[in-house]
Design a protein around this motif. Structure first.
Motif, PDB file in Angstrom:
ATOM      1  N   MET A   1       3.305  -5.939  12.492  1.00 35.93           N
ATOM      2  CA  MET A   1       3.488  -6.953  11.480  1.00 35.93           C
ATOM      3  C   MET A   1       2.145  -7.621  11.178  1.00 35.93           C
ATOM      4  O   MET A   1       1.295  -7.770  12.045  1.00 35.93           O
ATOM      5  N   ALA A   2       1.956  -8.020   9.937  1.00 37.71           N
ATOM      6  CA  ALA A   2       0.704  -8.623   9.481  1.00 37.71           C
ATOM      7  C   ALA A   2       0.425  -9.941  10.201  1.00 37.71           C
ATOM      8  O   ALA A   2       1.339 -10.682  10.549  1.00 37.71           O
ATOM      9  N   ARG A 102     -10.766  -5.149  -1.192  1.00 39.65           N
ATOM     10  CA  ARG A 102      -9.350  -5.459  -1.426  1.00 39.65           C
ATOM     11  C   ARG A 102      -8.513  -5.388  -0.159  1.00 39.65           C
ATOM     12  O   ARG A 102      -7.395  -5.881  -0.133  1.00 39.65           O
ATOM     13  N   GLN A 103      -9.044  -4.802   0.903  1.00 37.34           N
ATOM     14  CA  GLN A 103      -8.315  -4.748   2.177  1.00 37.34           C
ATOM     15  C   GLN A 103      -8.723  -5.873   3.123  1.00 37.34           C
ATOM     16  O   GLN A 103      -8.288  -5.919   4.270  1.00 37.34           O
ATOM     17  N   LEU A 104      -9.545  -6.792   2.622  1.00 41.67           N
ATOM     18  CA  LEU A 104      -9.923  -8.009   3.356  1.00 41.67           C
ATOM     19  C   LEU A 104     -10.355  -7.707   4.789  1.00 41.67           C
ATOM     20  O   LEU A 104      -9.823  -8.255   5.754  1.00 41.67           O
ATOM     21  N   VAL A 108      -5.314  -6.059   5.595  1.00 38.89           N
ATOM     22  CA  VAL A 108      -4.187  -5.850   4.686  1.00 38.89           C
ATOM     23  C   VAL A 108      -4.279  -4.496   4.006  1.00 38.89           C
ATOM     24  O   VAL A 108      -5.318  -3.833   4.054  1.00 38.89           O
ATOM     25  N   SER A 109      -3.194  -4.104   3.344  1.00 44.13           N
ATOM     26  CA  SER A 109      -3.176  -2.852   2.588  1.00 44.13           C
ATOM     27  C   SER A 109      -3.869  -3.002   1.239  1.00 44.13           C
ATOM     28  O   SER A 109      -4.563  -2.102   0.785  1.00 44.13           O
ATOM     29  N   ASP A 110      -3.676  -4.151   0.593  1.00 49.44           N
ATOM     30  CA  ASP A 110      -4.250  -4.373  -0.730  1.00 49.44           C
ATOM     31  C   ASP A 110      -4.190  -5.862  -1.049  1.00 49.44           C
ATOM     32  O   ASP A 110      -3.338  -6.591  -0.517  1.00 49.44           O
ATOM     33  N   SER A 111      -5.084  -6.296  -1.926  1.00 53.03           N
ATOM     34  CA  SER A 111      -5.053  -7.670  -2.431  1.00 53.03           C
ATOM     35  C   SER A 111      -5.616  -7.665  -3.838  1.00 53.03           C
ATOM     36  O   SER A 111      -6.395  -6.772  -4.195  1.00 53.03           O
ATOM     37  N   ARG A 112      -5.205  -8.664  -4.610  1.00 53.60           N
ATOM     38  CA  ARG A 112      -5.713  -8.739  -5.981  1.00 53.60           C
ATOM     39  C   ARG A 112      -5.506 -10.125  -6.563  1.00 53.60           C
ATOM     40  O   ARG A 112      -4.493 -10.778  -6.313  1.00 53.60           O
ATOM     41  N   GLU A 137      -2.435 -12.197  -4.777  1.00 57.13           N
ATOM     42  CA  GLU A 137      -1.351 -11.484  -4.084  1.00 57.13           C
ATOM     43  C   GLU A 137      -1.980 -10.593  -3.026  1.00 57.13           C
ATOM     44  O   GLU A 137      -2.972  -9.909  -3.283  1.00 57.13           O
ATOM     45  N   VAL A 138      -1.377 -10.609  -1.850  1.00 59.69           N
ATOM     46  CA  VAL A 138      -1.856  -9.815  -0.724  1.00 59.69           C
ATOM     47  C   VAL A 138      -0.688  -8.987  -0.203  1.00 59.69           C
ATOM     48  O   VAL A 138       0.398  -9.525   0.026  1.00 59.69           O
ATOM     49  N   TYR A 139      -0.889  -7.700  -0.004  1.00 58.25           N
ATOM     50  CA  TYR A 139       0.142  -6.799   0.503  1.00 58.25           C
ATOM     51  C   TYR A 139      -0.268  -6.276   1.871  1.00 58.25           C
ATOM     52  O   TYR A 139      -1.390  -5.824   2.064  1.00 58.25           O
TER      53      TYR A 139
END
Length: 141
Positions: A1-2, A102-104, A108-112, A137-139
Motif C-alpha cells: 500500500m502507498a 511523475r513518479q515522485l 507512486v505510479s504516476d502524478s499530474r 492527482e497522484v496514482y
C-alpha cells in the motif's frame, strides 16, 4: 500500500526544484514568508480502487488528491504578479516541476497537475497573498 507521508515528501522534493521559492512545505505552516509552495490534501483526499487504463493493478490503485499553493508575495505587491506568472507556465512552472518526475522519486505510479485555479488573492492563516492553486492527482498502488 502507498505511503502517504512519502508521497507528500516526493511532491515537496519536486517543488524544491523550482527556482525563486524561499521554502516548500508538505504540511500547512502557521506562518509563511513568500514566495513559497504549500502542499495541502484536497477532497476527496484518497479514492480507492481507481481504474486507470488497462492495468492488472486497477483493483489496488489509489488516487490521492492535493492542492499545491504557490504564494508569490503579499497581495498588494506589484512585484508579486510577475513572480507568480513564472510558476504558471514555462520551464519554471509547477506543471513542469511535477512532469520532471511523475513518479515522485519512485513513490507512486504516476502524478499530474490537472489545472490551475484561483489566480489572485489567497488567504492562508492570517495572511493575504497573491497566489495560485494547482490541482494535483497522484496514482499509487
Amino acid at each position: 500500500m502507498a505511503d502517504y507521508s512519502a508521497i507528500k515528501t516526493g511532491i515537496k522534493t519536486r517543488l524544491d526544484t523550482l527556482s525563486g521559492l524561499v521554502a516548500t512545505f508538505d504540511t500547512v505552516p502557521d506562518t509563511v514568508y513568500p514566495p513559497v509552495a504549500v502542499v495541502i490534501p484536497r477532497g476527496p483526499e484518497v479514492e480507492y480502487n481507481v481504474s486507470m487504463g488497462n492495468s492488472a493493478h486497477n483493483s489496488m490503485l489509489q488516487r490521492f488528491n492535493f492542492d499545491v499553493l504557490i504564494l508569490a508575495g503579499r497581495f498588494n505587491s506589484e512585484y508579486s504578479q510577475d513572480a507568480l506568472d513564472a510558476f504558471v507556465s514555462g520551464t519554471g512552472s509547477v506543471y513542469n516541476a511535477i512532469a520532471g518526475d511523475r513518479q515522485l522519486g519512485g513513490t507512486v505510479s504516476d502524478s499530474r497537475i490537472t489545472r490551475m485555479l484561483d489566480y489572485g488573492q489567497i488567504v492562508l492563516g492570517e495572511g493575504e497573498f497573491l497566489g495560485a492553486r494547482f490541482e494535483l492527482e497522484v496514482y499509487a498502488v
